[in-house]
Design an enzyme around this catalytic site. Structure first.
Site, PDB file in Angstrom:
ATOM      1  N   GLY A  67       5.832  -6.063  -9.652  1.00 11.45           N
ATOM      2  CA  GLY A  67       5.140  -6.850  -8.641  1.00 11.45           C
ATOM      3  C   GLY A  67       5.990  -7.938  -8.009  1.00 11.45           C
ATOM      4  O   GLY A  67       5.514  -8.715  -7.207  1.00 11.45           O
ATOM      5  N   GLN A  68       7.259  -7.992  -8.388  1.00  5.78           N
ATOM      6  CA  GLN A  68       8.071  -9.067  -7.833  1.00  5.78           C
ATOM      7  C   GLN A  68       8.390  -8.801  -6.371  1.00  5.78           C
ATOM      8  O   GLN A  68       8.432  -7.650  -5.940  1.00  5.78           O
ATOM      9  CB  GLN A  68       9.372  -9.193  -8.631  1.00  5.78           C
ATOM     10  CG  GLN A  68       9.121  -9.739 -10.018  1.00  5.78           C
ATOM     11  CD  GLN A  68      10.290  -9.451 -10.935  1.00  5.78           C
ATOM     12  OE1 GLN A  68      10.773  -8.329 -11.023  1.00  5.78           O
ATOM     13  NE2 GLN A  68      10.754 -10.474 -11.602  1.00  5.78           N
ATOM     14  N   GLN A  69       8.630  -9.876  -5.651  1.00  2.64           N
ATOM     15  CA  GLN A  69       8.850  -9.799  -4.204  1.00  2.64           C
ATOM     16  C   GLN A  69       9.796  -8.672  -3.819  1.00  2.64           C
ATOM     17  O   GLN A  69       9.497  -7.863  -2.960  1.00  2.64           O
ATOM     18  CB  GLN A  69       9.414 -11.147  -3.716  1.00  2.64           C
ATOM     19  CG  GLN A  69       9.267 -11.334  -2.216  1.00  2.64           C
ATOM     20  CD  GLN A  69       7.836 -11.628  -1.809  1.00  2.64           C
ATOM     21  OE1 GLN A  69       7.139 -12.359  -2.493  1.00  2.64           O
ATOM     22  NE2 GLN A  69       7.405 -11.051  -0.718  1.00  2.64           N
ATOM     23  N   MET A  71      10.500  -5.988  -5.218  1.00  2.00           N
ATOM     24  CA  MET A  71      10.003  -4.637  -5.487  1.00  2.00           C
ATOM     25  C   MET A  71       8.966  -4.189  -4.467  1.00  2.00           C
ATOM     26  O   MET A  71       8.671  -3.018  -4.345  1.00  2.00           O
ATOM     27  CB  MET A  71       9.372  -4.571  -6.879  1.00  2.00           C
ATOM     28  CG  MET A  71      10.353  -4.548  -8.025  1.00  2.00           C
ATOM     29  SD  MET A  71      11.499  -3.169  -7.926  1.00  2.00           S
ATOM     30  CE  MET A  71      10.337  -1.802  -8.152  1.00  2.00           C
TER      31      MET A  71
END
Ligand code: G3D
Ligand code: MG
Length: 194
Positions: A67-69, A71
């Site tokens: 869920g990181q930016q 990704m």
């Protein structure tokens, strides 16, 4: 696949893409599903994949794509093969729910996800002040944005596992039905070419 075969083929597995902001609890959920235990998590680099047999003849394959930016741009490539979407929300993080809603809207508008069933997990129900399922339903504007598909909002806690068996049951029912409807449309296409 011939018409006869398509009619009798049994759907055996479905791909579930897990999305949601970072820290919503996706990795914790996946571990909990699999081991029914609590694992220490670290931010997902790349993605985790896990298969869970939810019925005797049926497996859900979960794709936790992070869920990181950085990704988020790669989400789309995972969506092409998805039969269902599991969208995870941190119900206790009131500041980021608006951000999560915006992401959710973008995801729902993605062409490859048109009509795909959605289960939203209103996670972290154990934390004080967490919004309940009704409130999460309202704040994500579910009734409006998911009117073209099967959807459900399940309250849960990834740490205790509460609500997770219900989520798996609903996801299984939705995706089986969705896969069947895909199969029906295949049959219709074949009839047209006869
Ligand atoms: P992500 O994969 O969506 O990025 P993680 O999220 O699974 O890594 O979880 C982020 C943090 O939230 C973790 O804590 C995890 O233990 C916590 N968490 C996940 N689900 C729940 C829940 O239902 N209740 C509570 N109280 N916490 C939860 P850390 O401290 O490792 O950052
Ligand atoms: Mg993760």
């Amino acid at each position: 696949m011939g018409l006869q075969n398509a009619k009798h083929s049994k759907v055996k597995q479905a791909n579930i893409v897990m999305l949601g902001l970072d820290s919503a609890g996706k990795s914790t959920l996946l571990y909990k599903f699999r081991y029914n235990d609590l694992f220490l998590t670290s931010p997902t680099i790349g993605f985790n994949v896990d298969m869970i047999e939810t019925q005797k003849d049926f497996t859900l394959t979960f794709w936790d794509v992070g869920g990181q930016q950085k990704m988020r741009q790669s989400w789309c490539s995972f969506l092409e093969t998805a039969d269902g979407l599991l969208y995870v929300v941190d119900s206790s993080d009131k500041q980021r729910l608006e951000e999560s809603k915006k992401e959710f809207e973008v995801i729902l508008k993605t062409e490859s996800l048109k009509g795909i069933p959605v289960v939203v997990l209103a996670n972290k129900q154990d934390l004080p002040g967490a919004w309940n399922a009704e409130e999460v339903t309202r704040r994500l504007n579910m009734k409006k944005y998911c009117s073209d598909r099967n959807w459900y909002v399940q309250p849960c806690c990834a740490i205790t596992g509460e609500g997770l068996s219900e989520a798996l049951r609903i996801l299984t029912a939705f995706t089986r039905q969705y896969s069947r409807s895909k199969e029906t449309s295949t049959i219709f296409k074949e009839i047209k070419t006869l």
